[in-house]
Structures are given as structure tokens and as C-alpha cells.
Design a protein around this motif. Structure first.
Motif, PDB file in Angstrom:
ATOM      1  N   GLU A  80      -7.051  -8.112   4.129  1.00  0.00           N
ATOM      2  CA  GLU A  80      -5.524  -8.128   4.197  1.00  0.00           C
ATOM      3  C   GLU A  80      -4.884  -9.543   3.974  1.00  0.00           C
ATOM      4  O   GLU A  80      -4.064  -9.549   3.155  1.00  0.00           O
ATOM      5  CB  GLU A  80      -5.328  -7.717   5.792  1.00  0.00           C
ATOM      6  CG  GLU A  80      -5.388  -6.363   6.154  1.00  0.00           C
ATOM      7  CD  GLU A  80      -4.959  -6.011   7.339  1.00  0.00           C
ATOM      8  OE1 GLU A  80      -5.076  -4.861   7.682  1.00  0.00           O
ATOM      9  OE2 GLU A  80      -4.280  -6.966   8.181  1.00  0.00           O
ATOM     10  N   ALA A  81      -5.822 -10.477   4.431  1.00  0.00           N
ATOM     11  CA  ALA A  81      -5.176 -12.196   3.990  1.00  0.00           C
ATOM     12  C   ALA A  81      -5.296 -12.014   2.519  1.00  0.00           C
ATOM     13  O   ALA A  81      -4.091 -12.601   2.115  1.00  0.00           O
ATOM     14  CB  ALA A  81      -6.143 -12.864   4.909  1.00  0.00           C
ATOM     15  N   MET A  82      -6.324 -12.035   2.010  1.00  0.00           N
ATOM     16  CA  MET A  82      -6.316 -12.199   0.423  1.00  0.00           C
ATOM     17  C   MET A  82      -5.509 -11.368  -0.250  1.00  0.00           C
ATOM     18  O   MET A  82      -4.861 -11.782  -1.172  1.00  0.00           O
ATOM     19  CB  MET A  82      -7.919 -11.820  -0.025  1.00  0.00           C
ATOM     20  CG  MET A  82      -9.033 -12.703   0.609  1.00  0.00           C
ATOM     21  SD  MET A  82      -8.768 -14.259  -0.283  1.00  0.00           S
ATOM     22  CE  MET A  82      -9.426 -14.147  -1.634  1.00  0.00           C
ATOM     23  N   THR A  83      -5.435 -10.083   0.047  1.00  0.00           N
ATOM     24  CA  THR A  83      -4.573  -9.259  -0.930  1.00  0.00           C
ATOM     25  C   THR A  83      -3.093  -9.341  -0.593  1.00  0.00           C
ATOM     26  O   THR A  83      -2.080  -9.170  -1.645  1.00  0.00           O
ATOM     27  CB  THR A  83      -4.950  -7.683  -0.716  1.00  0.00           C
ATOM     28  OG1 THR A  83      -4.506  -7.510   0.857  1.00  0.00           O
ATOM     29  CG2 THR A  83      -6.018  -7.501  -1.006  1.00  0.00           C
ATOM     30  N   MET A  84      -2.425 -10.013   0.576  1.00  0.00           N
ATOM     31  CA  MET A  84      -1.093  -9.921   0.809  1.00  0.00           C
ATOM     32  C   MET A  84      -0.410 -11.347   0.615  1.00  0.00           C
ATOM     33  O   MET A  84       0.811 -11.523   0.683  1.00  0.00           O
ATOM     34  CB  MET A  84      -0.744  -9.330   2.554  1.00  0.00           C
ATOM     35  CG  MET A  84      -1.313  -7.913   2.492  1.00  0.00           C
ATOM     36  SD  MET A  84      -1.219  -7.341   4.159  1.00  0.00           S
ATOM     37  CE  MET A  84       0.799  -7.159   4.405  1.00  0.00           C
ATOM     38  N   ALA A  85      -1.166 -12.465   1.029  1.00  0.00           N
ATOM     39  CA  ALA A  85      -0.347 -13.740   1.523  1.00  0.00           C
ATOM     40  C   ALA A  85      -0.137 -14.450   0.320  1.00  0.00           C
ATOM     41  O   ALA A  85      -0.652 -14.374  -0.988  1.00  0.00           O
ATOM     42  CB  ALA A  85      -1.544 -14.587   2.099  1.00  0.00           C
ATOM     43  N   ARG A  89      -0.607  -1.586   3.594  1.00  0.00           N
ATOM     44  CA  ARG A  89      -0.541  -3.031   2.839  1.00  0.00           C
ATOM     45  C   ARG A  89       0.355  -3.271   1.779  1.00  0.00           C
ATOM     46  O   ARG A  89       1.168  -3.858   1.485  1.00  0.00           O
ATOM     47  CB  ARG A  89      -1.776  -3.495   2.367  1.00  0.00           C
ATOM     48  CG  ARG A  89      -2.891  -3.826   3.661  1.00  0.00           C
ATOM     49  CD  ARG A  89      -3.989  -4.872   3.300  1.00  0.00           C
ATOM     50  NE  ARG A  89      -4.579  -4.123   2.130  1.00  0.00           N
ATOM     51  CZ  ARG A  89      -5.825  -3.747   1.938  1.00  0.00           C
ATOM     52  NH1 ARG A  89      -6.414  -3.436   3.402  1.00  0.00           N
ATOM     53  NH2 ARG A  89      -6.548  -3.466   1.095  1.00  0.00           N
ATOM     54  N   VAL A  90       0.226  -2.057   0.846  1.00  0.00           N
ATOM     55  CA  VAL A  90       1.052  -2.176  -0.292  1.00  0.00           C
ATOM     56  C   VAL A  90       2.407  -1.979  -0.139  1.00  0.00           C
ATOM     57  O   VAL A  90       3.473  -2.654  -0.641  1.00  0.00           O
ATOM     58  CB  VAL A  90       0.739  -0.966  -1.354  1.00  0.00           C
ATOM     59  CG1 VAL A  90       1.552  -0.974  -2.461  1.00  0.00           C
ATOM     60  CG2 VAL A  90      -0.814  -1.048  -1.622  1.00  0.00           C
ATOM     61  N   GLU A  91       2.959  -1.009   0.820  1.00  0.00           N
ATOM     62  CA  GLU A  91       4.271  -1.303   1.410  1.00  0.00           C
ATOM     63  C   GLU A  91       4.795  -2.434   1.817  1.00  0.00           C
ATOM     64  O   GLU A  91       6.056  -2.583   1.683  1.00  0.00           O
ATOM     65  CB  GLU A  91       4.504   0.085   2.439  1.00  0.00           C
ATOM     66  CG  GLU A  91       4.232   1.458   1.635  1.00  0.00           C
ATOM     67  CD  GLU A  91       4.359   2.721   2.817  1.00  0.00           C
ATOM     68  OE1 GLU A  91       5.078   2.202   3.899  1.00  0.00           O
ATOM     69  OE2 GLU A  91       4.216   3.619   2.566  1.00  0.00           O
ATOM     70  N   LEU A  92       4.060  -3.246   2.622  1.00  0.00           N
ATOM     71  CA  LEU A  92       4.642  -4.408   3.439  1.00  0.00           C
ATOM     72  C   LEU A  92       4.606  -5.441   2.179  1.00  0.00           C
ATOM     73  O   LEU A  92       5.886  -6.191   2.308  1.00  0.00           O
ATOM     74  CB  LEU A  92       3.452  -5.001   4.088  1.00  0.00           C
ATOM     75  CG  LEU A  92       3.657  -4.118   5.640  1.00  0.00           C
ATOM     76  CD1 LEU A  92       2.480  -4.868   6.794  1.00  0.00           C
ATOM     77  CD2 LEU A  92       4.927  -4.755   6.355  1.00  0.00           C
ATOM     78  N   GLU A  93       3.980  -5.437   1.163  1.00  0.00           N
ATOM     79  CA  GLU A  93       4.158  -6.382   0.159  1.00  0.00           C
ATOM     80  C   GLU A  93       5.003  -5.854  -0.554  1.00  0.00           C
ATOM     81  O   GLU A  93       5.982  -7.008  -0.943  1.00  0.00           O
ATOM     82  CB  GLU A  93       2.941  -6.431  -0.725  1.00  0.00           C
ATOM     83  CG  GLU A  93       1.479  -6.848  -0.409  1.00  0.00           C
ATOM     84  CD  GLU A  93       0.317  -6.658  -1.232  1.00  0.00           C
ATOM     85  OE1 GLU A  93       0.419  -7.390  -2.497  1.00  0.00           O
ATOM     86  OE2 GLU A  93      -0.637  -5.759  -1.057  1.00  0.00           O
TER      87      GLU A  93
END
Length: 338
Positions: free
Chosen positions: A196-201, A173-177
């Protein structure tokens, strides 16, 4: 990169309708997450956007071009699937190179794009390895690299982290962000995991039964859900939603049948001093925080989040206060009342 406009999209599988009049704008460079429970239509919407499913009505525009009936290869998109779908007999380099070879990119361009993708994804030391010699996270990075080398206008991710263990999911998740910030690309990401939605979007699209329930930033959805469905889906643990008559001393709107309060917004008071009396049934220590599962003497169990060092014991009788600013009210159909 690209803006995306979806207008009045409908999708049927025989007599079953999967998408109902979906309309949505996604801005250039946004990280947009489609979220919802299984069967809500999020993957169908993504696949229709990609051209893997045909829209029955409505339109899809990418970067100003109508692609509603265009072939997937003509939409300038790249898709990363839940399964890595790597060629096991090919090296990492050849996996990333294959699509460009098929589309007859010249050798110099292919080498340059592979080198850049490998640098971005920290895969330089693995280019000559085969997928079987890589970890799950490395294989997922190769799948993302294969998408990057196509230089698309839009990246589509269909639950790409589902096959990873919990620790690796957090890392990816961190890498995708970071990848999103580095590329500045428009990205659409499908998940059933609201964390995942809350942390990335930048923008979350909550789907329910093939319809868009709400669109907004993570904190907009968290603090101002438009329905009981969104209130209980966004946030972990979920918002407590219960009958208004369980409470005492709260001023409710005439049409309010249900009220809600996030676990961290309850005020823990002495029995009789709050809006609800309850007994601590289970205490779940998580380190920095503790979750209290509370029995109100009715069918509804409530959850309160308190500081990890809280010394309250199982069996203790408490009062729960609900600050007026943290109270959510819903009518009988589950629509939020403002």
C-alpha cells in the motif's frame, strides 16, 4: 490545502516512550504514508497529529498555525478510522450530515457538500440506504465522504482498508489515489502494508521503534535504503540480506559485514559462474513471474525473481550473480554503506 511541520515530537505512556524526537515536513497536497511494523509508533504519531493524543514535547504546525495543544476540532483535520464507525440506524445521507448538523452548518451548505461528496465517491444511488445494506467498500466510501464534507485542510487515514478483502483493498487503493488527485488535498495514511505504501505514496515515512528510520519517495527507499531495516521492510519479497563471506569475487568495503540484493536483481547463471552457488528448493509460479527459493548450504535462504516462463526445475544447482550496481552493503549495525 496545508503544509505540516512536526518538530522534536516526543510521546510517553507512563515510563514508556512511544515517539522519540520525531521531526517531519509534509508538503501541501502530498500523499504521505507512515509505514512500519506493529508497535513502531505510526498510529501514535497520527493520533498525536490529530490531537487525540497529547504531545509531551515538540510542536505541530498545520498551515502555519501552531496546533500542538489545540483541540482536535480546531485543527481543521478529518480522520478516517480502520472501523467505519457509521451510525447503523442512519441513512448514508444522515451519516454524512450528522457532523455538520452538530457544528450548525446551514442546511443549504450541508446539502451541497453531501451532494458533492456523493458525486466524488459514486454514492448518489445509495444516499437513502443504511450501512447494513452496503458492501464493505461502500461503507468505507461513506466514512471517507463523512470526512470530505467537513472540508478539512488535512485528511488522516488510520489503516482504513484493513477490514476489506484482498480484491477490494486493491480497488479502494485505486479509488483513494484518484480521490487524492481530484481533491489535491494533503493526506496522511497509516499502514503496516508496504505494498500500500509503495503504490499510493508521494512520500513514505518508515518508522522503527518510535523513530523515523527514513523518509523519501517509494523508489528512493527501494533503491537506496539507509539501513537493513528499510531494505528488508520495503519490497516484496524482501531484499535478500546475508553475510558477505557467503559470496566470492565481490569487492566489498572494509567495514561491510552484510550484503544485500533484491530478488529481481540476481543474475541466474551456471553453478560456479556466479558470486554464490545455490540449489533451487522451492519454485513458486505466480503467472507473469516465478519466485525461486534457494538453499545456499548455510542458514540463509535466498529468493530470486525470474520470468514466469522460466523452465528451471526444483533441485537444479545454479550460480547467482550480483551486478555491482545492484549490490547493497551494510555494516555490523545494519547501516547502509555508500
Amino acid at each position: 490545502m496545508a503544509t505540516i511541520q512536526i518538530k522534536g515530537l516526543n510521546k510517553f505512556y507512563g515510563a514508556t516512550q512511544a515517539l522519540f524526537d520525531v521531526s517531519l515536513d509534509i508538503e501541501d497536497g502530498e500523499f504521505c504514508v507512515f509505514v512500519g511494523p506493529s508497535g513502531c509508533g505510526k498510529s501514535t504519531l497520527l493520533r498525536t497529529l490529530a490531537g487525540l493524543e497529547a504531545a509531551d514535547s515538540g510542536s505541530i504546525t498545520i498551515d502555519g498555525s501552531d496546533v500542538t495543544h489545540a483541540e482536535p476540532a480546531d485543527r481543521k483535520i478529518s480522520m478516517v478510522f480502520q472501523s467505519y464507525a457509521l451510525y447503523p440506524h442512519m441513512s448514508v445521507r444522515d451519516n454524512m450530515d450528522f457532523g455538520m448538523k452538530v457544528n450548525r452548518f446551514d442546511e443549504a451548505t450541508r446539502k451541497e457538500r453531501i451532494a458533492e461528496a456523493a458525486r466524488i465517491l459514486q454514492l448518489e444511488d445509495y444516499l437513502d440506504r443504511k450501512p447494513g445494506q452496503l458492501s464493505g467498500g461502500q461503507r468505507q466510501r461513506v466514512a471517507i465522504g463523512r470526512a470530505i464534507v467537513k472540508n478539512p485542510k488535512v485528511f488522516l487515514f488510520d489503516e482504513p482498508l484493513s477490514n476489506l478483502d484482498a480484491k477490494l483493498r486493491v480497488q479502494m487503493r485505486v479509488e483513494l489515489e484518484g480521490l487524492h488527485r481530484q481533491l489535491g488535498a494533503t493526506m496522511i495514511y497509516v499502514t503496516h502494508d508496504q505494498v500500500e505504501a509503495m503504490t499510493m505514496a508521494d512520500k513514505i515515512v518508515v518508522l522503527n521503534g518510535g523513530r523515523i528510520e527514513q523518509v523519501g519517495s517509494p523508489m528512493e527507499l527501494y533503491h537506496a535504503p539507509v539501513s537493513r531495516f528499510v531494505a528488508e521492510f520495503i519490497g516484496s519479497p524482501a531484499m535478500n540480506v546475508f553475510e558477505g563471506r557467503v559470496t566470492s569475487g565481490l569487492t566489498l568495503k572494509p567495514s561491510a559485514q552484510l550484503v544485500g540484493c533484491r530478488p529481481e536483481h540476481f543474475e541466474l547463471l551456471a553453478k560456479g559462474d556466479g558470486h554464490i552457488d545455490a540449489t533451487v528448493r522451492v519454485k513458486e509460479r505466480l503467472g507473469a513471474e516465478t519466485l525461486l527459493y534457494l538453499d545456499t548450504g548455510r542458514a540463509q535462504e535466498l529468493v530470486a525473481r525470474v520470468d514466469g516462463d522460466n523452465e528451471i526445475e526444483v533441485g537444479a544447482e545454479v550460480g547467482l550473480g550480483i551486478p555491482p550496481a545492484r549490490l547493497h552493503q551494510f555494516d555490523a549495525e545494519g547501516h547502509a554503506l555508500r
